[in-house]
Design a protein around this motif. Structure first.
Motif, PDB file in Angstrom:
ATOM      1  N   ALA A  50       0.978  -1.090   0.050  1.00 35.79           N
ATOM      2  CA  ALA A  50      -0.056  -0.179  -0.168  1.00 35.79           C
ATOM      3  C   ALA A  50       0.754   1.136  -0.094  1.00 35.79           C
ATOM      4  O   ALA A  50       0.584   2.359  -0.724  1.00 35.79           O
ATOM      5  N   LYS A  51       2.221   1.195   0.830  1.00 35.01           N
ATOM      6  CA  LYS A  51       2.858   2.350   0.735  1.00 35.01           C
ATOM      7  C   LYS A  51       3.708   2.496  -0.440  1.00 35.01           C
ATOM      8  O   LYS A  51       3.753   3.614  -0.970  1.00 35.01           O
ATOM      9  N   LYS A  52       4.284   1.329  -0.685  1.00 33.50           N
ATOM     10  CA  LYS A  52       4.924   1.315  -1.938  1.00 33.50           C
ATOM     11  C   LYS A  52       4.446   1.684  -3.155  1.00 33.50           C
ATOM     12  O   LYS A  52       4.979   2.363  -4.195  1.00 33.50           O
ATOM     13  N   PHE A  53       3.281   1.246  -3.620  1.00 28.54           N
ATOM     14  CA  PHE A  53       2.465   1.398  -4.817  1.00 28.54           C
ATOM     15  C   PHE A  53       1.341   2.384  -4.649  1.00 28.54           C
ATOM     16  O   PHE A  53       0.558   2.187  -5.565  1.00 28.54           O
ATOM     17  N   ASN A  54       1.332   3.098  -3.710  1.00 26.44           N
ATOM     18  CA  ASN A  54       0.049   3.890  -3.494  1.00 26.44           C
ATOM     19  C   ASN A  54      -1.195   3.251  -3.736  1.00 26.44           C
ATOM     20  O   ASN A  54      -2.164   3.875  -4.325  1.00 26.44           O
ATOM     21  N   THR A  56      -5.050   2.426  -2.611  1.00 27.16           N
ATOM     22  CA  THR A  56      -6.147   3.081  -1.834  1.00 27.16           C
ATOM     23  C   THR A  56      -6.599   1.901  -0.795  1.00 27.16           C
ATOM     24  O   THR A  56      -6.195   1.035  -1.094  1.00 27.16           O
ATOM     25  N   ASP A  57      -7.495   2.274  -0.024  1.00 25.69           N
ATOM     26  CA  ASP A  57      -7.927   1.200   0.851  1.00 25.69           C
ATOM     27  C   ASP A  57      -8.895   0.169   0.130  1.00 25.69           C
ATOM     28  O   ASP A  57      -8.773  -0.864   0.446  1.00 25.69           O
ATOM     29  N   ALA A  58      -9.531   0.711  -0.662  1.00 26.30           N
ATOM     30  CA  ALA A  58     -10.292  -0.028  -1.549  1.00 26.30           C
ATOM     31  C   ALA A  58      -9.533  -1.126  -2.217  1.00 26.30           C
ATOM     32  O   ALA A  58      -9.761  -2.511  -2.357  1.00 26.30           O
ATOM     33  N   GLN A  59      -8.483  -0.876  -2.908  1.00 25.36           N
ATOM     34  CA  GLN A  59      -7.570  -1.641  -3.500  1.00 25.36           C
ATOM     35  C   GLN A  59      -6.974  -2.661  -2.678  1.00 25.36           C
ATOM     36  O   GLN A  59      -6.476  -3.512  -2.958  1.00 25.36           O
ATOM     37  N   ALA A  60      -6.284  -2.026  -1.411  1.00 21.61           N
ATOM     38  CA  ALA A  60      -5.693  -2.925  -0.462  1.00 21.61           C
ATOM     39  C   ALA A  60      -6.719  -3.944   0.093  1.00 21.61           C
ATOM     40  O   ALA A  60      -6.252  -5.170  -0.004  1.00 21.61           O
ATOM     41  N   GLU A  61      -7.962  -3.766   0.118  1.00 20.20           N
ATOM     42  CA  GLU A  61      -8.861  -4.486   0.404  1.00 20.20           C
ATOM     43  C   GLU A  61      -8.906  -5.784  -0.635  1.00 20.20           C
ATOM     44  O   GLU A  61      -9.020  -7.103  -0.480  1.00 20.20           O
ATOM     45  N   GLN A  62      -9.058  -5.427  -1.855  1.00 18.09           N
ATOM     46  CA  GLN A  62      -8.995  -6.409  -2.889  1.00 18.09           C
ATOM     47  C   GLN A  62      -7.631  -7.301  -2.976  1.00 18.09           C
ATOM     48  O   GLN A  62      -7.700  -8.357  -3.214  1.00 18.09           O
ATOM     49  N   ALA A  63      -6.445  -6.347  -2.800  1.00 20.92           N
ATOM     50  CA  ALA A  63      -5.398  -7.263  -2.756  1.00 20.92           C
ATOM     51  C   ALA A  63      -5.133  -8.110  -1.501  1.00 20.92           C
ATOM     52  O   ALA A  63      -4.383  -9.345  -1.886  1.00 20.92           O
TER      53      ALA A  63
END
Length: 130
Positions: A50-54, A56-63
């Motif tokens: 999340a920090k390295k590739f910016n 979002t919260d929604a993207q982090a949830e999917q990831a």
């Protein structure tokens, strides 16, 4: 007679040491595949990504689902099985895990589905530097 007793004693001690080492190796392998350990590693990876590739919260949830799924795959488990749990939790270990994930084509294909082109470009660049 003393020599025979000493040799027998040494063989017994050697056998016990080998059993202890086998048990330790089995414990380490079971720790690596435990859900709690994988969840801990996945959480650490998500924070880093999340920090390295910016992300979002929604993207982090999917990831999150993809990271956990990838960490449970036999291919990744085999790669990570070369390290102890302590090594994997170290900063170098976390980088090793991230490199393993970025080198996984299935993982990258899934990530491409929801990252914007700039984020995926950064991730691809990081993967190509492995």
């Amino acid at each position: 007679m003393k020599k025979v007793l000493f040799i027998c004693f040494a063989l017994v001690i050697g056998q016990l040491s080998a059993q202890d080492m086998g048990a330790m190796a089995a414990d380490a392998a079971s720790t690596l595949s435990s859900d709690a350990f994988i969840d801990q590693i996945a959480g650490d990876q998500l924070k880093s990504m999340a920090k390295k590739f910016n992300l979002t919260d929604a993207q982090a949830e999917q990831a999150s689902a993809f990271v956990t799924e990838s960490l449970k795959s036999p291919k990744v488990q085999k790669a990570l099985g070369k390290f102890s749990p302590e090594q994997l939790l170290s900063p170098d270990g976390l980088q090793t895990i991230q490199n393993t994930l970025l080198g996984n084509k299935k993982f990258m294909k899934k990530m491409k589905g929801f990252l914007n082109p700039d984020q995926f470009g950064m991730m691809s660049k990081a993967a190509s530097m492995l």
